[in-house]
Design a protein around this motif. Structure first.
Motif, mmCIF file in Angstrom:
data_model
loop_
_atom_site.group_PDB
_atom_site.id
_atom_site.type_symbol
_atom_site.label_atom_id
_atom_site.label_comp_id
_atom_site.label_asym_id
_atom_site.label_seq_id
_atom_site.Cartn_x
_atom_site.Cartn_y
_atom_site.Cartn_z
ATOM 1 N N ALA A 270 1.261 -1.400 -0.172
ATOM 2 C CA ALA A 270 0.166 -0.118 0.184
ATOM 3 C C ALA A 270 0.895 0.819 0.157
ATOM 4 O O ALA A 270 1.172 1.655 1.237
ATOM 5 N N LEU A 271 1.102 1.377 -1.806
ATOM 6 C CA LEU A 271 1.736 2.895 -1.503
ATOM 7 C C LEU A 271 1.183 4.537 -1.265
ATOM 8 O O LEU A 271 1.677 4.934 -0.736
ATOM 9 N N PHE A 272 0.272 4.546 -0.672
ATOM 10 C CA PHE A 272 -0.734 5.545 -1.018
ATOM 11 C C PHE A 272 -1.809 5.301 0.599
ATOM 12 O O PHE A 272 -2.153 4.228 0.540
ATOM 13 N N THR A 273 -2.158 6.561 1.325
ATOM 14 C CA THR A 273 -2.544 6.909 2.356
ATOM 15 C C THR A 273 -4.356 7.012 1.480
ATOM 16 O O THR A 273 -4.420 6.699 0.596
ATOM 17 N N THR A 274 -5.240 6.807 2.199
ATOM 18 C CA THR A 274 -6.704 7.083 1.718
ATOM 19 C C THR A 274 -7.299 8.201 1.224
ATOM 20 O O THR A 274 -7.363 8.607 -0.158
ATOM 21 N N VAL A 275 -6.404 9.500 1.580
ATOM 22 C CA VAL A 275 -6.130 11.111 1.082
ATOM 23 C C VAL A 275 -5.531 11.008 -0.066
ATOM 24 O O VAL A 275 -6.473 11.885 -0.654
#
Length: 458
Positions: A270-275
């Protein structure tokens, strides 16, 4: 005795005539034939003159007839134009398109002295083959470029099972900032190949260990260098398709492809957060608004689909609404807001949900006094089509947005039957109360659009 007598001199008959020594010319057959040809030539020339005179007269008459027809056509056009002006001022034909790229910033220098110290380069320096290759530590970048272009860098990564941090950073920056097409495309293929590989034993694990992954800040910084306007005005000026002012650079293609690959490995890394994922979707939708990127619509659609699927089911409900609110408040209420809705495909339930949410939030911004779907449709039902000040261009936008809001969501009809019935009533009003002879701008578009939806969807 030989002299003439007196009376003989007075007699005219007895006076000898003078001898004419000039002989008359004998007229032959050739002379007659030449005279005949000359007469024929004179006759033909006379006929030609008469034919030319008639042709000129005929041509003049034709021109006069064309002038009369043109004058009659001009009078008809002016009459129609005056009749159209009676319905209101002539509206300029609008097109969608927003300038989302400004001036580019200087690209960072592609100098990587740390490449010479990585194990990958050192293994070649210590190999006996280096006697013929003559590789040195300061030529590591040039050596990697050759391997990258020829496709050997990815093959060596799979053989060793490792991508070291200096090599990963070098390939990433080469992909985003190189001005050479061959290097840029090769590095993009390298990253996409590495990220798309899977371990045969563990499906949720990459077959190659990567010591360094870029963060969202690295991708955002690349957009900033490209000149991407993160805070473009909602009333931004329309950008023509042939404008050469500002970006985007050719590297944007590699940027889109890399983001797509990163979103597809959510189960692995998972490279990115939700935001951050929300901001990526917002940026992708903004890229759809730049007409200069129409050649990348397929890439943008793939990236949109991959990013939408990046969220978990629990994250998506709130994220979908956040994205819709951001887009609705940033994009002007013209054909651009329709483009933001229609750029989202209907290939998955999540995309349909996002399409419906963007349309709904856009309608709320169109009707400032409306706070719910019922109030939106009541405002639409209160429109008087017979009013001369009726703006059919806005009604067309409302109609398209409402169609996507109601019909894009499969469960909407069952969950909101009252709103669905109000929407059907609005469609019937548009298709019946707008006359087929109404020549006001967009009146026929609204009428035909409503009739089409009623016939094929409702």
């Amino acid at each position: 005795m030989d002299d003439p007598l007196d009376f003989e001199g007075e007699d005219d008959l007895l006076v000898s005539l003078p001898i004419n020594n000039k002989r008359k010319k004998v007229i032959g057959l050739d002379d007659l034939l030449n005279d005949h040809y000359k007469e024929q030539e004179k006759l033909i020339e006379k006929q030609n003159k008469q034919a030319r005179k008639k042709a000129k007269a005929k041509e003049k008459k034709r021109y006069d007839d064309e002038d009369r027809r043109e004058a009659a056509l001009v009078r008809i056009v002016e009459k129609c134009h005056n009749q159209l002006k009676a319905f209101g001022e002539e509206n300029e034909i609008q097109v969608w398109g927003v300038k989302v790229f400004g001036e580019q910033k200087p690209f960072p220098a592609l100098d990587f002295p740390e490449l010479g110290s990585c194990n990958f380069i050192q293994s070649f320096l210590n190999n006996r083959i280096n006697c013929s290759v003559e590789l040195t530590a300061d030529k590591g970048a040039s050596f990697l470029e050759e391997l990258l272009v020829n496709g050997w860098l990815s093959k060596l990564a799979f053989l060793s099972g490792l991508v070291e941090k200096p090599v990963a950073i070098w390939a990433f920056n080469t992909m985003l900032y190189s001005s050479k097409d061959e290097l840029r495309n090769s590095s993009s293929d390298y990253w996409c190949t590495i990220l798309s590989s899977r371990n045969d034993d563990l499906v949720d694990q990459l077959s190659v260990k990567i010591d360094w992954f870029p963060e969202y800040s690295d991708l955002r910084n690349a957009l900033n260098i490209y000149g991407f306007l993160f805070k473009f005005s909602s009333s931004a000026e329309h950008e023509s398709s042939d404008s050469n002012h500002g970006g985007p650079p050719q590297n944007i293609r590699a940027w889109i492809g890399f983001v797509t690959s990163c979103c597809r490995i959510r189960n692995t890394k998972a490279l990115f957060t939700t935001v951050e994922a929300e901001e990526i979707i917002e940026s992708i939708i903004c890229l759809f608004l730049d007409r200069r990127l129409q050649g990348l619509l397929a890439l943008l659609s793939d990236c949109m689909q991959a990013t939408v699927n990046y969220f978990t089911d629990q994250e998506w409900c709130s994220s979908c609404e956040n994205i819709a609110k951001f887009i609705a408040c940033r994009v002007s209420k013209d054909l651009n807001c329709i483009q933001t809705v229609e750029c989202v495909s209907k290939d998955s339930s999540r995309c349909k949900q996002l399409r419906s949410a963007i349309a709904y939030q856009s309608l709320l911004y169109c009707f400032d006094d409306a706070n719910s779907g019922e109030e939106i449709l009541k405002s639409l039902d209160a429109i008087n089509f017979k009013d001369k000040s009726c703006n059919f261009f806005k009604i067309y936008i409302y109609l398209v947005l409402t169609e996507n809001w109601v019909l894009s969501n499969n469960s909407f009809v069952e969950d909101n039957p009252e709103i669905y019935e109000m929407f059907c009533a609005f469609l019937r009003h548009c298709s019946t109360l707008i006359s087929a002879t109404d020549l006001r701008a967009y009146a026929s578009k609204v009428r035909h659009k409503a009739s089409y939806i009623l016939h094929f969807y409702v």
